[in-house]
Design an enzyme around this catalytic site. Structure first.
Site, mmCIF file in Angstrom:
data_model
loop_
_atom_site.group_PDB
_atom_site.id
_atom_site.type_symbol
_atom_site.label_atom_id
_atom_site.label_comp_id
_atom_site.label_asym_id
_atom_site.label_seq_id
_atom_site.Cartn_x
_atom_site.Cartn_y
_atom_site.Cartn_z
ATOM 1 N N LEU A 168 0.982 -1.187 -0.005
ATOM 2 C CA LEU A 168 0.118 0.006 0.063
ATOM 3 C C LEU A 168 0.859 1.170 -0.034
ATOM 4 O O LEU A 168 0.284 2.450 0.243
ATOM 5 C CB LEU A 168 -1.008 0.031 1.023
ATOM 6 C CG LEU A 168 -1.847 -1.160 1.345
ATOM 7 C CD1 LEU A 168 -2.942 -1.129 2.348
ATOM 8 C CD2 LEU A 168 -2.716 -1.365 -0.054
ATOM 9 N N CYS A 169 2.158 1.303 -0.216
ATOM 10 C CA CYS A 169 3.131 2.371 -0.283
ATOM 11 C C CYS A 169 2.872 2.858 -1.608
ATOM 12 O O CYS A 169 3.101 2.049 -2.642
ATOM 13 C CB CYS A 169 4.335 1.832 0.085
ATOM 14 S SG CYS A 169 5.572 3.310 0.400
ATOM 15 N N HIS A 170 2.581 4.035 -1.779
ATOM 16 C CA HIS A 170 2.610 4.845 -3.096
ATOM 17 C C HIS A 170 3.897 4.732 -3.984
ATOM 18 O O HIS A 170 5.000 5.150 -3.310
ATOM 19 C CB HIS A 170 1.957 6.201 -3.074
ATOM 20 C CG HIS A 170 0.539 6.210 -2.549
ATOM 21 N ND1 HIS A 170 0.086 6.151 -1.399
ATOM 22 C CD2 HIS A 170 -0.548 6.515 -3.352
ATOM 23 C CE1 HIS A 170 -1.172 6.269 -1.332
ATOM 24 N NE2 HIS A 170 -1.657 6.428 -2.367
ATOM 25 N N MET A 177 8.948 6.433 4.156
ATOM 26 C CA MET A 177 9.006 5.084 3.855
ATOM 27 C C MET A 177 10.436 4.566 3.149
ATOM 28 O O MET A 177 10.903 3.614 3.307
ATOM 29 C CB MET A 177 7.843 4.241 3.463
ATOM 30 C CG MET A 177 6.915 4.208 4.361
ATOM 31 S SD MET A 177 7.038 3.509 6.202
ATOM 32 C CE MET A 177 7.660 1.849 5.510
ATOM 33 N N GLU A 178 10.585 5.506 2.256
ATOM 34 C CA GLU A 178 11.637 5.433 1.268
ATOM 35 C C GLU A 178 12.950 5.726 2.048
ATOM 36 O O GLU A 178 13.951 4.685 1.844
ATOM 37 C CB GLU A 178 11.535 6.351 -0.005
ATOM 38 C CG GLU A 178 10.716 6.099 -1.043
ATOM 39 C CD GLU A 178 9.067 6.021 -0.597
ATOM 40 O OE1 GLU A 178 8.289 5.771 -1.153
ATOM 41 O OE2 GLU A 178 8.855 6.656 0.545
ATOM 42 N N ASP A 213 25.769 -8.037 5.029
ATOM 43 C CA ASP A 213 25.997 -9.293 4.044
ATOM 44 C C ASP A 213 27.493 -9.520 3.785
ATOM 45 O O ASP A 213 28.159 -10.470 3.673
ATOM 46 C CB ASP A 213 25.045 -9.037 3.082
ATOM 47 C CG ASP A 213 25.396 -10.071 2.088
ATOM 48 O OD1 ASP A 213 25.280 -11.379 2.225
ATOM 49 O OD2 ASP A 213 25.630 -9.677 0.586
#
Length: 169
Positions: free
Chosen positions: A63-65, A99-100, A114
């Site tokens: 649901l993130c645009h 969010m980004e 990693d």
């Protein structure tokens, strides 16, 4: 569930800053800074991973645009405990870039893990947080200094490998 309709909102400049910390053994940090990690340039790979993750955030955050990013800056700074990750994301769009920025900070930290896990599996990724956001209807928000996370103890100690079976220890 639904994706929030942002179609009627005006496009405005929006900025978000997110941070994360990687705790690690001092020898691991020194190896990274000296460019002596077998997989290559850890800091360059982490910066690239952060940028790529910011661009792909809607692919794995439901649901993130999808938004057009104007810029993404990823910096990794050595600290006594390991490395600090800082990401600044900017757009001119109808929704924010928090969010980004958070996704980019996580991806950069995961890339360091990693690339260095063969020498330090005890690394810890912590304190992933939003530190700043500006733009949009809600205006500017800053993390207050007193709301910052409590510092954790130094990097975990290395465990010595033994050839004895676990039950015999």
């Amino acid at each position: 569930m639904k994706m929030v309709d942002v179609g009627d909102k005006p496009k405005t400049e929006r900025v978000a800053v997110a941070t994360a910390r990687l705790r690690m053994l001092p020898a691991t940090r020194e190896r990274i800074l000296a460019g002596k990690v077998e997989k290559g340039d850890v800091l360059a790979a982490a910066r690239l991973a952060g940028i790529m993750a910011a661009k792909r955030t809607p692919d794995f955050v439901p649901l993130c645009h999808p938004i057009a990013l104007a810029g993404v800056e990823v910096t990794l700074t050595p600290v006594d405990e390991g490395l600090d990750v800082r990401v600044r994301v900017k757009t001119v769009d109808r929704t924010g870039v928090e969010m980004e920025a958070l996704t980019a900070a996580c991806a950069a930290a995961l890339t360091v893990y990693d690339m260095c896990k063969s020498v330090d599996r005890g690394m810890v990724i912590e304190a992933v947080q939003l530190d700043h956001k500006s733009g949009g209807r809600s205006g500017t928000w800053e993390r207050e200094a007193e709301a910052a996370p409590v510092k954790k103890p130094a990097a975990p100690k290395s465990r010595r490998k033994t050839s004895r079976p676990r039950a015999a220890r």
